[in-house]
Design an enzyme around this catalytic site. Structure first.
Site, mmCIF file in Angstrom:
data_model
loop_
_atom_site.group_PDB
_atom_site.id
_atom_site.type_symbol
_atom_site.label_atom_id
_atom_site.label_comp_id
_atom_site.label_asym_id
_atom_site.label_seq_id
_atom_site.Cartn_x
_atom_site.Cartn_y
_atom_site.Cartn_z
ATOM 1 N N GLU A 62 0.934 -1.298 -0.059
ATOM 2 C CA GLU A 62 0.097 0.050 -0.112
ATOM 3 C C GLU A 62 0.662 1.438 0.118
ATOM 4 O OE1 GLU A 62 -2.593 -3.343 1.354
ATOM 5 O OE2 GLU A 62 -0.649 -2.587 1.876
ATOM 6 N N HIS A 131 -9.161 -5.606 10.985
ATOM 7 C CA HIS A 131 -10.002 -5.322 9.501
ATOM 8 C C HIS A 131 -11.322 -4.427 10.054
ATOM 9 C CE1 HIS A 131 -7.051 -8.329 8.952
ATOM 10 N NE2 HIS A 131 -7.131 -8.066 7.445
#
Length: 329
Positions: A62, A131
């Site tokens: 990322e 998450h």
């Protein structure tokens, strides 16, 4: 204006598709956006239509592809960067905080950074504590970023088209649990929704519930239950978290004189606390009760399904808060 029924994910795909057709500088990049058709099938069909130069699969890195996107934006391209989940954006936080948000100011206006970072945000269903973060509270804190969180397919499309056309970095927060949610979307090719403008999702006179993203649907459910008990609730869909529609909030408080803010995220600080601060500063004389917040419990998200539901705001908690500020317990 004619409309088409679309799922939330289809509305997002439609916005990306139309903007890629309209502007050759727009491209999509992220993990599994191409050959796999998107982790949540948002980008289904785009690789076949636009090719690998404009729909770019990346490694699980990322920080790397966020930085590449920022550099591309500085040269005049318009990247749409997909994070498989906004939780993973923490790996790219330095790029977003120190480059995307600050480059225009630090360059004295020589560089714009027209980039959109998008993907699913907040809780899903049993995806564990790493998450399940509601990341808007981190990014809305940063000057130089615009932050939006659509709750309907129409707003998902209209806000995303606005985001792609904006010359500033935009944090675009979707909800994984809304991807299959259906709604009417205008067929107008240039349909956009402006930043900084919320909407009244339900008219009411006794109390205002302020919400965004998935919690809007929970708030509307709570409002219907309260209506059966004679409490007429107004529900505000903020849409845009930075900039924030202060005028809409104040106008609603002037009508109802009570407010509850319902959202995902922890209670300490964050967007909910910012809204409460603004209401008590800008509409203090209109308030007949303290503004309450209904948010996640102050713990990491459990994996257990029953415990997860205890942590996430539910309609019954919103109902209890409205009753409390309405002195109807």
């Amino acid at each position: 204006m004619s409309t088409t029924t679309m799922r939330y994910r289809e509305a997002i795909r439609s916005a990306i598709d139309e903007e890629m057709v309209r502007d050759k500088n727009v491209f999509l990049m992220g993990e599994e956006v191409g050959h796999y058709q998107g982790a949540y099938k948002v980008s289904e069909g785009l690789l076949e239509k636009f090719g690998e130069n404009r729909v770019i699969d990346t490694p699980i890195a990322e920080c790397g592809f966020a930085g590449i996107g920022i550099g591309a934006a500085m040269t005049g391209l318009r990247p749409v960067i997909e994070f498989m989940t906004w939780n993973f954006s923490a790996v790219a936080f330095d790029q977003i905080l120190n480059n995307a948000a600050k480059m225009r100011q630090m360059s004295g206006g020589q560089f714009n950074v027209p980039i959109v970072f998008r993907g699913p945000n907040a809780s899903a269903r049993q995806v564990g504590s790493q998450h399940s973060h509601a990341m808007e509270h981190f990014y809305a804190h940063i000057p130089g970023l615009k932050v939006v969180a659509p709750a309907t397919p129409a707003d998902a499309k209209g806000l995303l088209k606005t985001a792609i056309r904006d010359n500033n970095p935009v944090i675009f927060l979707e909800s994984e649990t809304l991807y299959t949610f259906k709604g009417e979307v205008p067929d107008e090719p240039d349909y956009t929704v402006p930043f900084g403008k919320g909407r009244v999702a339900r008219e009411g006179k006794d109390c205002t519930i302020i919400s965004w993203s998935r919690l809007l649907q929970v708030s509307l459910q709570a409002a219907e239950t309260l209506a059966a008990d004679g409490i007429d609730v107004e529900v505000i869909d903020l849409r845009s978290l930075r900039p924030l529609d202060e005028d809409l909030l104040i106008a609603s408080i002037e009508k109802t004189h009570r407010a509850v803010v319902a959202y995902e995220g922890w209670p300490y600080g964050g967007v909910g606390a910012e809204i409460v601060d603004r209401l008590q500063r800008l509409a203090f004389d209109e308030l007949d009760a303290p503004v309450l917040r209904v948010c996640n419990l102050d713990v990491p998200m459990p994996y257990n399904a029953a415990l997860e539901q205890q942590v996430i705001p539910q309609a019954n908690r919103i109902i209890d808060a409205v009753r409390q500020v309405s002195y109807r317990q």
